[in-house]
Structures are given as structure tokens and as C-alpha cells.
Scaffold this motif. Structure first.
Motif, PDB file in Angstrom:
ATOM      1  N   GLU A  14       0.850  -1.185   0.000  1.00  0.00           N
ATOM      2  CA  GLU A  14       0.000   0.000   0.000  1.00  0.00           C
ATOM      3  C   GLU A  14       0.890   1.240   0.000  1.00  0.00           C
ATOM      4  N   GLY A  45      -0.496   4.356   0.645  1.00  0.00           N
ATOM      5  CA  GLY A  45      -1.052   5.337   1.569  1.00  0.00           C
ATOM      6  C   GLY A  45      -2.077   6.263   0.941  1.00  0.00           C
ATOM      7  N   GLU A  46      -2.244   6.217  -0.342  1.00  0.00           N
ATOM      8  CA  GLU A  46      -3.295   6.987  -1.021  1.00  0.00           C
ATOM      9  C   GLU A  46      -4.454   6.025  -1.231  1.00  0.00           C
ATOM     10  N   GLU A  47      -5.547   6.258  -0.530  1.00  0.00           N
ATOM     11  CA  GLU A  47      -6.650   5.296  -0.496  1.00  0.00           C
ATOM     12  C   GLU A  47      -7.173   4.933  -1.888  1.00  0.00           C
ATOM     13  N   ARG A  48      -7.334   5.917  -2.752  1.00  0.00           N
ATOM     14  CA  ARG A  48      -7.877   5.634  -4.087  1.00  0.00           C
ATOM     15  C   ARG A  48      -6.931   4.763  -4.903  1.00  0.00           C
ATOM     16  N   VAL A  49      -5.652   5.015  -4.789  1.00  0.00           N
ATOM     17  CA  VAL A  49      -4.661   4.216  -5.519  1.00  0.00           C
ATOM     18  C   VAL A  49      -4.585   2.816  -4.931  1.00  0.00           C
ATOM     19  N   ASP A  50      -4.564   2.726  -3.617  1.00  0.00           N
ATOM     20  CA  ASP A  50      -4.522   1.414  -2.966  1.00  0.00           C
ATOM     21  C   ASP A  50      -5.739   0.576  -3.327  1.00  0.00           C
ATOM     22  N   SER A  83      -7.935   8.559 -10.093  1.00  0.00           N
ATOM     23  CA  SER A  83      -7.170   9.106  -8.974  1.00  0.00           C
ATOM     24  C   SER A  83      -6.262  10.229  -9.438  1.00  0.00           C
ATOM     25  N   VAL A 124      -6.380  14.491  -8.620  1.00  0.00           N
ATOM     26  CA  VAL A 124      -5.239  15.248  -8.100  1.00  0.00           C
ATOM     27  C   VAL A 124      -4.924  16.422  -9.026  1.00  0.00           C
ATOM     28  N   THR A 151      -7.156  19.500  -8.509  1.00  0.00           N
ATOM     29  CA  THR A 151      -7.162  20.137  -7.210  1.00  0.00           C
ATOM     30  C   THR A 151      -6.630  21.557  -7.326  1.00  0.00           C
ATOM     31  N   GLN A 190      -3.194  22.650  -5.670  1.00  0.00           N
ATOM     32  CA  GLN A 190      -2.007  21.881  -6.011  1.00  0.00           C
ATOM     33  C   GLN A 190      -0.874  22.826  -6.403  1.00  0.00           C
TER      34      GLN A 190
END
Length: 57
Positions: free
Chosen positions: A7, A9-14, A45, A49, A52, A55
Motif C-alpha cells: 500500500e 497510503g493513497e486510499e484511491r490508488v490502494d 485518482s 489530483v 485540485t 495543487q
């Protein structure tokens, strides 16, 4: 098959990459569909980003 990535740590990527876990239980002919789903999840995802406003570039 090699080990799945850890993982990041980026929920959508995980979540998207988690779809790869089902490959071992599926026939090879079904792998393309899984790869397409994972790719779509990763694209979404990245798009979220890129859109945003705060960013930094």
C-alpha cells in the motif's frame, strides 16, 4: 505471479491496485478486464489530483 505492491497510503490508488489481488483466482482470459478496471481507477485518482485547485506546481 509476483507479489502485489505494498500500500502506498493513497486510499484511491490502494483500492485500484487492490483489484490485482483477484488475478490469481481468475482465468487468464479475464485478466484484461481486471487490468482495465485497475487502470481506470488509477486514471480517476490522477485526474482528481490534477484538478485540485490548491495543487502546487
Amino acid at each position: 505471479m509476483t507479489d502485489l505492491p505494498e500500500e502506498i497510503g493513497e486510499e484511491r490508488v490502494d483500492t485500484a491496485l487492490g483489484g490485482l489481488a483477484q488475478l490469481g483466482a481468475l482465468p487468464v482470459s479475464a485478466h484484461v478486464g481486471v487490468f482495465e478496471e485497475v487502470f481506470t481507477g488509477l486514471e480517476q485518482s490522477l485526474a482528481s489530483v490534477e484538478n485540485t485547485p490548491d495543487q502546487q506546481r
